[in-house]
Design a protein around this motif. Structure first.
Motif, PDB file in Angstrom:
ATOM      1  N   VAL A 171       0.812  -1.221   0.000  1.00 16.27           N
ATOM      2  CA  VAL A 171       0.000   0.000   0.000  1.00 16.27           C
ATOM      3  C   VAL A 171       0.847   1.273   0.000  1.00 16.27           C
ATOM      4  O   VAL A 171       0.668   2.129  -0.878  1.00 16.27           O
ATOM      5  CB  VAL A 171      -1.014  -0.027   1.170  1.00 16.27           C
ATOM      6  CG1 VAL A 171      -1.607   1.336   1.424  1.00 16.27           C
ATOM      7  CG2 VAL A 171      -2.113  -1.041   0.874  1.00 16.27           C
ATOM      8  N   PRO A 172       1.777   1.467   0.946  1.00 14.22           N
ATOM      9  CA  PRO A 172       2.563   2.698   0.886  1.00 14.22           C
ATOM     10  C   PRO A 172       3.415   2.789  -0.372  1.00 14.22           C
ATOM     11  O   PRO A 172       3.627   3.878  -0.912  1.00 14.22           O
ATOM     12  CB  PRO A 172       3.423   2.673   2.149  1.00 14.22           C
ATOM     13  CG  PRO A 172       3.207   1.363   2.798  1.00 14.22           C
ATOM     14  CD  PRO A 172       2.057   0.682   2.127  1.00 14.22           C
ATOM     15  N   PHE A 173       3.891   1.641  -0.858  1.00 10.90           N
ATOM     16  CA  PHE A 173       4.664   1.653  -2.097  1.00 10.90           C
ATOM     17  C   PHE A 173       3.803   2.154  -3.258  1.00 10.90           C
ATOM     18  O   PHE A 173       4.180   3.077  -3.972  1.00 10.90           O
ATOM     19  CB  PHE A 173       5.225   0.265  -2.419  1.00 10.90           C
ATOM     20  CG  PHE A 173       5.955   0.231  -3.730  1.00 10.90           C
ATOM     21  CD1 PHE A 173       7.266   0.656  -3.809  1.00 10.90           C
ATOM     22  CD2 PHE A 173       5.320  -0.191  -4.888  1.00 10.90           C
ATOM     23  CE1 PHE A 173       7.948   0.654  -5.021  1.00 10.90           C
ATOM     24  CE2 PHE A 173       5.988  -0.199  -6.105  1.00 10.90           C
ATOM     25  CZ  PHE A 173       7.303   0.231  -6.173  1.00 10.90           C
ATOM     26  N   ALA A 174       2.623   1.554  -3.457  1.00 11.47           N
ATOM     27  CA  ALA A 174       1.749   1.947  -4.574  1.00 11.47           C
ATOM     28  C   ALA A 174       1.304   3.403  -4.450  1.00 11.47           C
ATOM     29  O   ALA A 174       1.258   4.124  -5.443  1.00 11.47           O
ATOM     30  CB  ALA A 174       0.535   1.025  -4.643  1.00 11.47           C
ATOM     31  N   ARG A 175       0.984   3.838  -3.244  1.00 11.86           N
ATOM     32  CA  ARG A 175       0.545   5.224  -3.039  1.00 11.86           C
ATOM     33  C   ARG A 175       1.659   6.192  -3.419  1.00 11.86           C
ATOM     34  O   ARG A 175       1.443   7.163  -4.135  1.00 11.86           O
ATOM     35  CB  ARG A 175       0.130   5.425  -1.576  1.00 11.86           C
ATOM     36  CG  ARG A 175      -0.367   6.814  -1.274  1.00 11.86           C
ATOM     37  CD  ARG A 175      -0.898   7.011   0.139  1.00 11.86           C
ATOM     38  NE  ARG A 175      -0.076   6.412   1.170  1.00 11.86           N
ATOM     39  CZ  ARG A 175      -0.430   5.356   1.906  1.00 11.86           C
ATOM     40  NH1 ARG A 175      -1.596   4.783   1.736  1.00 11.86           N
ATOM     41  NH2 ARG A 175       0.381   4.886   2.819  1.00 11.86           N
ATOM     42  N   THR A 176       2.887   5.932  -2.947  1.00  9.74           N
ATOM     43  CA  THR A 176       4.014   6.823  -3.229  1.00  9.74           C
ATOM     44  C   THR A 176       4.359   6.840  -4.710  1.00  9.74           C
ATOM     45  O   THR A 176       4.529   7.906  -5.305  1.00  9.74           O
ATOM     46  CB  THR A 176       5.255   6.384  -2.412  1.00  9.74           C
ATOM     47  OG1 THR A 176       4.925   6.453  -1.026  1.00  9.74           O
ATOM     48  CG2 THR A 176       6.455   7.260  -2.705  1.00  9.74           C
ATOM     49  N   VAL A 177       4.458   5.673  -5.318  1.00  9.72           N
ATOM     50  CA  VAL A 177       4.907   5.569  -6.708  1.00  9.72           C
ATOM     51  C   VAL A 177       3.859   6.091  -7.694  1.00  9.72           C
ATOM     52  O   VAL A 177       4.187   6.756  -8.668  1.00  9.72           O
ATOM     53  CB  VAL A 177       5.310   4.107  -7.024  1.00  9.72           C
ATOM     54  CG1 VAL A 177       5.575   3.904  -8.489  1.00  9.72           C
ATOM     55  CG2 VAL A 177       6.535   3.729  -6.210  1.00  9.72           C
ATOM     56  N   SER A 178       2.574   5.807  -7.436  1.00  5.92           N
ATOM     57  CA  SER A 178       1.517   6.184  -8.388  1.00  5.92           C
ATOM     58  C   SER A 178       0.948   7.577  -8.147  1.00  5.92           C
ATOM     59  O   SER A 178       0.405   8.188  -9.058  1.00  5.92           O
ATOM     60  CB  SER A 178       0.365   5.183  -8.310  1.00  5.92           C
ATOM     61  OG  SER A 178      -0.332   5.338  -7.078  1.00  5.92           O
TER      62      SER A 178
END
Length: 175
Positions: free
Chosen positions: A47-54
């Motif tokens: 979740v934090p990865f997808a939020r930050t990257v996208s």
């Protein structure tokens, strides 16, 4: 001589199914301009990865993203580079899963980057970049997916909601 010409022409006329491009031959310029994720030695969640990257500003467990995106972001069944792929909650994915599309290879294959995917200490809690994903749904609607594993084969089938498109938030579309 005529037999030789027929044999040569027969070889030219033989139709072979064209080979799909290998994942390894995609040129680097196919990479999207995604937000960078800071380097860390900590255990990473999807979740934090997808939020930050996208740039999709949704919080909470991955299985809630599809519902939370309604009315805030455009959603659909077509993969687009930069979109968040939202997987459904299952027995294997108790919290769901999200990944970011980084390249589309063809109508049934794409590459994603995501975190915390895998079944052992080598793969869990880490970022996986450019991981191949295959659509195996009967309707070709990206509702049933297989991810390539570290052994180079496609594993279990996972159900997906679809794609959340960050570039076209609903607020942007209504302005």
């Amino acid at each position: 001589m005529a037999l030789l010409a027929i044999a040569v022409l027969g070889g030219c006329a033989a139709t072979q199914k064209p080979q799909a491009p290998s994942v390894a031959v995609l040129p680097p310029q196919e990479e999207p301009l995604l937000n960078p994720y800071p380097e860390t030695d900590e255990f990473l969640q999807c979740v934090p990865f997808a939020r930050t990257v996208s740039g999709v500003e949704i919080y909470g467990d991955a299985w809630t993203w599809w519902g939370q995106a309604e009315g805030r972001y455009a959603r659909g069944k077509a993969p687009k580079v930069g979109a968040v792929l939202a997987l459904r909650k299952t027995g294997r994915l108790r919290l769901g899963h999200v990944a970011v599309v980084v390249a589309q290879i063809d109508e049934r294959r794409l590459l994603v980057s995501h975190a915390n995917w895998g079944g052992d200490s080598r793969t869990r809690g880490k970022i996986h970049t450019r991981q191949p994903v295959m659509d195996v749904s009967p309707a070709n609607d990206w509702s049933q997916l297989r991810f390539m594993n570290t052994q180079g084969s496609f594993g279990n089938v996972y159900p997906a909601h679809g794609f959340i498109y960050p570039a076209q938030s609903v607020a942007t579309l209504t302005r």
